[in-house]
Design a protein around this motif. Structure first.
Motif, PDB file in Angstrom:
ATOM      1  N   GLU A 115      10.395  49.883  25.946  1.00 50.65           N
ATOM      2  CA  GLU A 115      10.319  49.752  24.498  1.00 50.65           C
ATOM      3  C   GLU A 115      11.466  48.905  23.972  1.00 50.65           C
ATOM      4  O   GLU A 115      12.472  48.708  24.646  1.00 50.65           O
ATOM      5  CB  GLU A 115      10.386  51.134  23.842  1.00 50.65           C
ATOM      6  CG  GLU A 115       9.231  52.035  24.221  1.00 50.65           C
ATOM      7  CD  GLU A 115       9.413  53.437  23.672  1.00 50.65           C
ATOM      8  OE1 GLU A 115      10.554  53.797  23.347  1.00 50.65           O
ATOM      9  OE2 GLU A 115       8.411  54.164  23.566  1.00 50.65           O
ATOM     10  N   ALA A 117      13.616  48.009  20.131  1.00 49.70           N
ATOM     11  CA  ALA A 117      13.821  48.179  18.697  1.00 49.70           C
ATOM     12  C   ALA A 117      14.591  46.959  18.215  1.00 49.70           C
ATOM     13  O   ALA A 117      15.530  46.507  18.864  1.00 49.70           O
ATOM     14  CB  ALA A 117      14.611  49.451  18.411  1.00 49.70           C
ATOM     15  N   ASP A 119      16.452  44.741  15.023  1.00 51.15           N
ATOM     16  CA  ASP A 119      17.027  44.698  13.676  1.00 51.15           C
ATOM     17  C   ASP A 119      17.186  43.242  13.259  1.00 51.15           C
ATOM     18  O   ASP A 119      17.721  42.444  14.014  1.00 51.15           O
ATOM     19  CB  ASP A 119      18.416  45.367  13.666  1.00 51.15           C
ATOM     20  CG  ASP A 119      18.318  46.847  13.914  1.00 51.15           C
ATOM     21  OD1 ASP A 119      19.251  47.408  14.526  1.00 51.15           O
ATOM     22  OD2 ASP A 119      17.325  47.456  13.497  1.00 51.15           O
ATOM     23  N   GLU A 135       6.710  42.388   5.503  1.00 50.44           N
ATOM     24  CA  GLU A 135       5.539  42.886   6.248  1.00 50.44           C
ATOM     25  C   GLU A 135       5.036  41.823   7.209  1.00 50.44           C
ATOM     26  O   GLU A 135       4.667  42.115   8.351  1.00 50.44           O
ATOM     27  CB  GLU A 135       4.414  43.262   5.278  1.00 50.44           C
ATOM     28  CG  GLU A 135       4.498  44.669   4.756  1.00 50.44           C
ATOM     29  CD  GLU A 135       3.404  44.963   3.742  1.00 50.44           C
ATOM     30  OE1 GLU A 135       2.344  44.309   3.797  1.00 50.44           O
ATOM     31  OE2 GLU A 135       3.622  45.836   2.894  1.00 50.44           O
ATOM     32  N   ARG A 138       7.503  41.532  10.099  1.00 53.55           N
ATOM     33  CA  ARG A 138       7.375  42.663  11.013  1.00 53.55           C
ATOM     34  C   ARG A 138       6.145  42.489  11.892  1.00 53.55           C
ATOM     35  O   ARG A 138       6.178  42.691  13.101  1.00 53.55           O
ATOM     36  CB  ARG A 138       7.282  43.959  10.202  1.00 53.55           C
ATOM     37  CG  ARG A 138       7.353  45.215  11.030  1.00 53.55           C
ATOM     38  CD  ARG A 138       7.531  46.446  10.159  1.00 53.55           C
ATOM     39  NE  ARG A 138       8.876  46.556   9.636  1.00 53.55           N
ATOM     40  CZ  ARG A 138       9.198  46.477   8.343  1.00 53.55           C
ATOM     41  NH1 ARG A 138       8.268  46.298   7.435  1.00 53.55           N
ATOM     42  NH2 ARG A 138      10.454  46.577   7.973  1.00 53.55           N
ATOM     43  N   THR A 142       6.505  41.890  15.922  1.00 51.80           N
ATOM     44  CA  THR A 142       5.902  42.887  16.809  1.00 51.80           C
ATOM     45  C   THR A 142       4.884  42.227  17.730  1.00 51.80           C
ATOM     46  O   THR A 142       4.882  42.446  18.939  1.00 51.80           O
ATOM     47  CB  THR A 142       5.221  43.988  15.988  1.00 51.80           C
ATOM     48  OG1 THR A 142       6.176  44.555  15.095  1.00 51.80           O
ATOM     49  CG2 THR A 142       4.682  45.081  16.882  1.00 51.80           C
ATOM     50  N   VAL A 154       9.071  49.506  19.078  1.00 53.79           N
ATOM     51  CA  VAL A 154       9.088  50.802  18.414  1.00 53.79           C
ATOM     52  C   VAL A 154       9.349  50.645  16.926  1.00 53.79           C
ATOM     53  O   VAL A 154       8.714  51.289  16.105  1.00 53.79           O
ATOM     54  CB  VAL A 154      10.175  51.687  19.076  1.00 53.79           C
ATOM     55  CG1 VAL A 154      10.469  52.892  18.230  1.00 53.79           C
ATOM     56  CG2 VAL A 154       9.736  52.092  20.452  1.00 53.79           C
ATOM     57  N   GLU A 155      10.303  49.788  16.594  1.00 50.10           N
ATOM     58  CA  GLU A 155      10.549  49.569  15.167  1.00 50.10           C
ATOM     59  C   GLU A 155      11.173  48.198  14.949  1.00 50.10           C
ATOM     60  O   GLU A 155      11.854  47.666  15.820  1.00 50.10           O
ATOM     61  CB  GLU A 155      11.458  50.653  14.596  1.00 50.10           C
ATOM     62  CG  GLU A 155      12.835  50.704  15.198  1.00 50.10           C
ATOM     63  CD  GLU A 155      13.711  51.770  14.564  1.00 50.10           C
ATOM     64  OE1 GLU A 155      13.200  52.543  13.747  1.00 50.10           O
ATOM     65  OE2 GLU A 155      14.897  51.805  14.878  1.00 50.10           O
ATOM     66  N   VAL A 156      10.880  47.646  13.785  1.00 49.89           N
ATOM     67  CA  VAL A 156      11.510  46.397  13.371  1.00 49.89           C
ATOM     68  C   VAL A 156      12.156  46.683  12.023  1.00 49.89           C
ATOM     69  O   VAL A 156      11.470  46.837  11.016  1.00 49.89           O
ATOM     70  CB  VAL A 156      10.476  45.260  13.234  1.00 49.89           C
ATOM     71  CG1 VAL A 156      11.150  43.996  12.737  1.00 49.89           C
ATOM     72  CG2 VAL A 156       9.771  45.000  14.542  1.00 49.89           C
ATOM     73  N   ASN A 157      13.466  46.781  12.023  1.00 52.81           N
ATOM     74  CA  ASN A 157      14.174  47.027  10.772  1.00 52.81           C
ATOM     75  C   ASN A 157      14.605  45.701  10.175  1.00 52.81           C
ATOM     76  O   ASN A 157      15.177  44.866  10.852  1.00 52.81           O
ATOM     77  CB  ASN A 157      15.418  47.887  11.020  1.00 52.81           C
ATOM     78  CG  ASN A 157      15.049  49.278  11.453  1.00 52.81           C
ATOM     79  OD1 ASN A 157      14.143  49.891  10.891  1.00 52.81           O
ATOM     80  ND2 ASN A 157      15.720  49.790  12.458  1.00 52.81           N
TER      81      ASN A 157
END
Lengths: 177, 102
Positions: A115, A117, A119, A135, A138, A142, A154-157
């Protein structure tokens, strides 16, 4: 992106996502296994393990993909926090430098076995919807990271650090010809 | 259907509607659908889908109804069942003058 082919091949063993990665550090082909050149230690990076061997993708690669994917969205004016952008601007003014913007500026990644993550620090245009732009960023980050590396994002800050207004940098009039 | 294809399809369908001069660029905040490599200004794929137009025909309500129908047709074709909100950002000056004179 000229490095696209190299990303699909074996990665180097360097894990730090810093700006200076030279072409000679990239390993050459699928025939090579994950063993590092010389005796450099295996540091952080993603590992995709199969029975026939493993693939290691270094953090810098994920950061570069994410940085380029973010810049692809037209609403993103530039990337990086104020200090990073100023340093980047100065570096691009030095003659004989690489000339291209650092694709990893404004990106920090955390990469595990399967995974990632991400930033991002971005600067958008004034008058455009930050919600819509982030949006789209992101979604593209992704898609590109997952598609190119096989990692689950898992996440895009996204941190919108500044808003660019056209009149921020007025062009001075030419006094002489 | 990919977002950018849907946005392009909507843009084409809407600009073809009689009474629409062009897609509108919003008042204040630019409504757009962003995708890698470009954007479609005037279409916002939110819920409801926003369609911004510059009209060149008055009265406006029939134009808006036609635009809404065209947008709905495109969305239905793409399998999307979202409501459509038509926003008239501007009216071409010539249309207003014509009206005034007639």
């Amino acid at each position: 992106m000229p490095e696209a082919n190299d990303r699909a091949k074996e990665a180097t063993s360097e894990g730090r996502s810093v700006a200076t990665r030279t072409a000679s550090e990239r390993s050459s082909g699928l025939a090579d296994t994950g063993t590092p050149l010389g005796s450099r230690p295996m540091t952080a990076g993603a590992s995709l393990i199969t029975d026939a061997g493993s693939t290691r993708i270094s953090n810098g690669v994920v950061a570069k993909i994410a940085g380029l994917a973010a810049r692809d969205i037209p609403g993103v004016f530039s990337m990086g926090t104020g200090m990073a952008r100023r340093v980047g601007q100065i570096r691009s003014m030095i003659p004989g430098g690489s000339g291209e913007t650092n694709a990893m500026q404004g990106v920090s990644v955390e990469v595990g076995e399967k995974e990632a993550a991400i930033d991002l620090d971005i600067v958008t245009w004034y008058g455009q919807s930050i919600v819509d732009i982030s949006e789209a960023v992101r979604r593209n980050v992704t898609g590109q990271v997952a598609g190119m590396t096989g990692l689950k994002v898992v996440e895009v800050n996204i941190n919108v650090d500044d808003v660019h207004v056209e009149s921020d940098q007025p062009q001075p009039e030419q006094r002489v010809q | 259907m990919r977002r950018e294809d849907l946005a392009h399809a909507l843009a084409t369908a809407v600009t073809d509607v009689p009474g629409v001069a062009a897609l509108g660029a919003g008042t204040g905040i630019e409504p757009a659908t962003y995708f890698p490599g470009g954007k479609v200004v005037g279409i916002r794929l939110s819920d409801p889908v926003e369609v911004h137009i510059v009209a060149d025909e008055v009265p406006l309500p029939p134009v808006a109804v036609r635009v809404g129908a065209a947008a709905h047709a495109v969305l239905a074709g793409a399998g999307e069942d979202r409501a459509v909100q038509v926003i008239i950002d501007d009216v071409v000056a010539a249309a207003l003058e014509r009206r005034h004179r007639s």
